[in-house]
Design an enzyme around this catalytic site. Structure first.
Site: not given
Ligand code: PGA
Length: 240
Positions: A88, A158
């Site tokens: 992440h 992401e």
């Molecule tokens: P968010 O976070 O949906 O709050 O943008 C997603 C993540 O960090 O996995």
């Protein structure tokens, strides 16, 4: 459609009374095996007791060394945890986790039969310099180096600039990035059926649009996964 996964990444949000309220609101409403919640570690037993499928937000490679404050993959597995988030951006940025370290975690988690959700994505600067595919490829190749068995690997795309910002990429950009990820995995590792999730500011407001993107096999949801009504609305749209 029916294979879509929803993973809630509750980060370090919520205190115990929030968790109790959340569990009360959501109990018996999620009976699909394709919804996984990754709570803050200290709340994991509450979710397990309530029969949720649970993932863990992080592990440390299990190499017989002592690491105060950490949790190993075998500890997680033996608690009944199925999934682990790896790579992440908040860990890459705040704890300086490198692709090499992430690769160690992936390998370690696979030996324990955990399902690995590898998070990748570009910064805003990289996007503006048109480097998205280059970054995606680099992260995939280094984080998955020497991996042969892909059946327990899921990729979460992401973009860093979309996390917690209420800004999402266009559907076309998400579609292109997902297809590219599938292509890189196929061409470099010979695996054809990799699942790609989208994560970053997913909410009940944008889920209809996001759910139309064919190449996306599910969603990794941060902030919207701590509000029971919001989370249930999202699940209702994805509907498996
Ligand atoms: P968010 O976070 O949906 O709050 O943008 C997603 C993540 O960090 O996995």
């Amino acid at each position: 459609m029916k294979e879509k996964l929803i993973i809630g990444n509750q980060k370090n949000y919520m205190n115990i009374s929030d968790v109790n309220k959340f569990l009360k609101k959501i109990e018996n409403k999620i009976n699909d095996k394709k919804v996984i919640i990754c709570p803050s570690n200290i709340y994991i037993p509450y979710y397990l007791k309530n029969n949720f499928r649970v993932g863990i937000q992080n592990i440390v490679p299990d190499n017989n060394k002592a690491y105060t404050g950490e949790i190993t993959s075998s500890q997680a597995k033996r608690m009944g945890i199925d999934y682990i988030l790896v790579g992440h951006s908040e860990r890459r940025i705040n704890f300086l986790e490198t692709d090499k370290f992430i690769n160690e975690k992936v390998k370690d988690a696979l030996t324990k039969n955990l399902k690995v959700v590898l998070c990748i994505g570009e910064t805003l600067e990289e996007k503006n310099l048109l480097k998205t595919t280059k970054i995606i490829k680099k992260q995939l190749l280094s984080c998955l180096k020497d991996i042969e068995d892909f059946k327990n690997i899921i990729i979460a795309y992401e973009p860093i600039w979309a996390i917690g910002t209420n800004i999402i990429p266009s559907s076309n950009d998400i579609s292109k990035a997902s297809l590219y990820i599938k292509k890189v995995i196929k061409n470099n590792f010979g695996f054809e059926n990799i699942k790609v999730l989208y994560g970053g500011s997913v909410s009940s407001k944008n889920i209809k649009e996001l759910n139309e993107i064919n190449e996306v096999n599910g969603f990794l949801i941060g902030k919207s996964s701590i509000d029971a009504d919001e989370f249930l609305d999202i699940i209702e749209v994805v509907k498996f």
